[in-house]
Design an enzyme around this catalytic site. Structure first.
Site, PDB file in Angstrom:
ATOM      1  N   GLY A 131       0.809  -1.205   0.000  1.00 25.65           N
ATOM      2  CA  GLY A 131       0.000   0.000   0.000  1.00 25.65           C
ATOM      3  C   GLY A 131       0.847   1.262   0.000  1.00 25.65           C
ATOM      4  CG  ASN A 169      -4.791   3.591   9.978  1.00 23.69           C
ATOM      5  OD1 ASN A 169      -5.129   4.722   9.632  1.00 23.69           O
ATOM      6  ND2 ASN A 169      -3.674   3.368  10.636  1.00 23.69           N
ATOM      7  CD  GLN A 192      -6.934  -0.615   7.539  1.00 20.88           C
ATOM      8  OE1 GLN A 192      -7.672  -1.593   7.595  1.00 20.88           O
ATOM      9  NE2 GLN A 192      -5.694  -0.652   8.014  1.00 20.88           N
ATOM     10  CB  SER A 206      -2.455  -3.013   1.201  1.00 23.69           C
ATOM     11  OG  SER A 206      -1.597  -3.929   1.830  1.00 23.69           O
ATOM     12  N   GLY A 207      -2.651  -6.008  -0.226  1.00 21.40           N
ATOM     13  CA  GLY A 207      -3.074  -7.403  -0.140  1.00 21.40           C
ATOM     14  C   GLY A 207      -3.254  -7.926   1.269  1.00 21.40           C
ATOM     15  CB  THR A 242      10.546  -9.847 -12.155  1.00 23.35           C
ATOM     16  OG1 THR A 242      11.594  -9.645 -13.104  1.00 23.35           O
ATOM     17  CG2 THR A 242       9.845 -11.166 -12.452  1.00 23.35           C
ATOM     18  CB  CYS A 272       4.594   3.018  24.711  1.00 23.53           C
ATOM     19  SG  CYS A 272       5.327   4.197  25.836  1.00 23.53           S
TER      20      CYS A 272
END
Lengths: 386, 284
Positions: A71, A150, A178, A198-199, A236, A324
């Site tokens: 992504g 997200n 998302q 994104s996968g 590739t 944190c």
């Protein structure tokens, strides 16, 4: 130990069917899709099928897709291409709550001399649309607004934004990482120029993503090399993962209804019960326009990392809006932009479900979390009963 | 996930000595909600100056809780002179080490202990003055200078791990670097910019000036049968008029600069200058 995985906005488990389709790419279908021989043709065929399948989930044309490595690469490609194709324009519009893949990129572009408008949000995480539209000018090269956040799952009114931006003739990109797989996406309905996905957020493996690029959109590649992806992205093809992404998109479409009914109900039960059982806790984000799988809950006067690690002792995997855990020291920029007070921002937990989660798992969290919160509050110098 | 030692995990999951010591005679509080970690340490010290009991309350991450727990175990039964020699490294060592990004948790323990012992001894806890360098975490040049000297820090990253300073927006990195350089060369750090408190609106500034003159300046002058009146605020020029004994006092100009201006700069803004109204007409 029992594992209850509710961190699906971070990443998902690869679906068994997806893996099954990928396996031959490591053994038999090993040719380079660009090669002239029959092994190359074999690979070319599965690549073509994957492209068609990914196009289906967006209702796009297969040749409008560029496969990328993630992504973040899709977002970088989109924004940098827009700037390169509009050399006279110096202005970027985005939001204060973008994923770091866009936010950090825009901050870095600012240092290169670009002007950036980061549109603010209100306490529910809703975008200030008036500010967004007012910021548009003839100098604006691109507007990049995430579809769904997200951290809180808040969904932005992307159709309206896209239309307004296109009326001004400005390029529009959305980070839909998302959204794709969780809610219906239709590029014929909303006039995006570019869209990132994104996968690994939809049960495909990590290391593969895609950029939707509307036909006839002027484009400049990010990764320069061979003629792969019609010359739009050198390198590739990551064939096995692309095949996985194709199958994952098909499955996501098949499960879309389940995601928006059963999974949504589980999410609703989880957040309703937790906030009812635990005092001084509240839900973040726009509850009317939200991804069906996501909830962000703040527990006041305690810190997120401690909550996560104690939940981990019970096998529960979630994530925190606090910093944190992530290496940065400040609480989440999303929660701060929403004005969530420090008393709560540090103690915010995101639960993100998926189609594999069961009601038993949700009940298990509802049982295990309250004592964890109580234990940490008993230790906190700021916690006082009532 | 952080690489915590078994001992850190143990002290986090099974913290020792949580709560408050009843009839504590030494209390040390450090940190804040905004910073993301805070610790209140309470000690009961007997007449032989031995720490008989120690308890903690901590808001923070796993290593902050573990550091606090470890600290209470370490100091229990110790003479306060010995306890005051405990360093943050001792706390980290006791836990088998901390990830370097979490060193500030042990520093917080050390600071709380230092304050609790000062509190017991009846020493006034020194309010750290100095210029705020890191605005995200409220860390001053004095704090940074001390840490750089004591722990021999040489990089911004180390300062961040130690004090959190520089771990937010990153705008203060240049200044942190300047402090590290100055300490390395054995010279005093010269702040580039004067301290600027949070930006005030004009209205807030005027109100604050009024308040400071009312509460911090006039009572002192009135003791000497003098007085002062705020006439006007023009950008950063504060115009006042002396009254009573001050009006005819030959030292009033010194009072003006050394007392009134200093006080206003300290409490309102470093950019202020104070002038005496020369023309009575201005009062109208």
């Amino acid at each position: 130990m029992k594992t209850v995985y509710v961190d699906n906005n971070a990443t998902t488990k690869v679906d068994g069917d997806v893996l099954k389709e990928m396996m031959p790419c490591f053994t038999d279908i090993y040719g380079n899709p660009s090669s002239m021989h029959h092994k190359g043709a074999e690979s070319g065929d599965v690549l073509k099928l994957a492209r068609k399948r990914v196009a289906s989930i967006l209702n796009a044309q297969p040749d409008e897709l560029i496969f990328t490595s993630c992504g973040s690469e899709s977002n970088n490609t989109a924004i940098r291409s827009a700037l390169r194709m509009n050399p006279g324009k110096n202005h970027i519009v985005t939001t204060m709550v973008e994923h770091p893949a866009v936010k950090t990129l825009c901050e870095s572009l600012e240092k290169e001399g670009y002007q950036t408008t980061f549109v603010p949000v209100d306490s529910k995480g809703r975008l200030d649309l008036d500010k967004l539209y007012a910021s548009l000018s003839d100098d604006t090269a691109i507007v990049s607004v995430m579809w769904a956040n997200n951290e809180t799952g808040t969904i932005f009114p992307i159709r309206e934004i896209a239309k307004k931006v296109k009326e001004r003739g400005i390029l529009f990109h959305t980070d839909a990482v998302q959204a794709v797989g969780k809610i219906p996406v239709d590029v014929t309905d909303i006039p995006f120029d570019m869209l990132s996905l994104s996968g690994h957020k939809l049960h495909a493996p990590k290391g593969v993503g895609a950029l939707y690029l509307r036909n006839k959109t002027r484009f400049s590649p990010f990764l320069i090399g061979g003629h792969q992806e019609h010359g739009k992205r050198g390198g590739t093809e990551n064939l096995a993962s692309i095949v996985g992404l194709g199958r994952a998109c098909e499955l996501a479409l098949a499960h879309m209804n389940d995601e928006n009914t059963r999974v949504k109900k589980l999410r609703d039960k989880l957040e309703t019960r937790l906030t009812a059982k635990i005092p001084k806790s509240f839900i973040n984000g726009d509850q009317e326009h939200r991804l069906p799988n996501t909830t962000s809950i703040s527990f006041e006067f305690i810190e997120g990392e401690a909550i996560l690690l104690m939940m981990n002792e019970d096998g529960i995997c979630a994530s925190s809006g606090s910093a944190c855990t992530s290496g940065s020291l400040e609480p989440s920029h999303v929660l701060r932009a929403m004005g969530v007070p420090f008393t709560a921002a540090h103690g915010t937990i995101r639960f993100s479900l998926c189609r594999y989660n069961t009601e038993d798992e949700v009940d298990y969290i509802i049982e295990k979390l309250p004592p964890v919160i109580q234990k940490l509050r008993d230790m906190s110098p700021f916690w006082k009963e009532n | 996930m952080w690489d915590y030692t078994e001992k850190v995990k143990d002290h986090f999951l099974n913290p020792r000595n949580t709560g408050k010591v009843e009839q504590a005679n030494g209390t040390g509080e450090v940190g804040s909600l905004a910073c993301g970690d805070a610790l209140t340490l309470t000690l009961k010290i007997n007449s032989d100056q031995i720490i008989e009991d120690a308890k903690f309350q901590t808001f923070g991450c796993a290593s902050a809780i573990a550091s606090s727990s470890a600290l209470t175990e370490m100091v229990m039964g110790m003479h306060i002179d010995e306890a005051s020699k405990i360093t943050n490294e001792d706390i980290a060592d006791y836990l088998g080490g901390l990830p370097k990004e979490k060193i500030h948790c042990s520093v917080m323990g050390r600071d709380a202990l230092e304050r609790a012992i000062s509190d017991y001894r009846g020493e006034k806890i020194e309010v750290v003055t100095g210029n705020v360098i890191c605005h995200c975490f409220g860390v001053t040049d004095v704090d940074i200078e001390r840490a750089v000297k004591e722990a021999k820090l040489t990089t911004i990253e180390e300062v961040t791990d130690y004090l959190k300073a520089g771990g937010g927006c990153g705008n203060c990195h240049e200044e942190i670097e300047a402090i590290i350089r100055a300490v390395g060369q054995g010279v005093d750090y010269e702040p580039k910019k004067p301290a600027v408190p949070a930006k005030l609106t004009n209205m807030q500034k005027i109100k604050l000036i009024e308040k400071v003159i009312e509460e911090d300046v006039r009572p002192g002058l009135q003791k000497d049968h003098g007085d002062m009146e705020l006439i006007d605020v023009d950008a950063n020029r504060v115009i006042v008029k002396f009254r009573g004994a001050c009006a005819s006092c030959s030292k009033s100009q010194i009072t003006l600069k050394n007392h009134v201006e200093a006080k206003l700069r300290e409490l309102v803004s470093m950019e202020l200058t104070v002038e005496e109204a020369v023309d009575e007409n201005r009062i109208c």
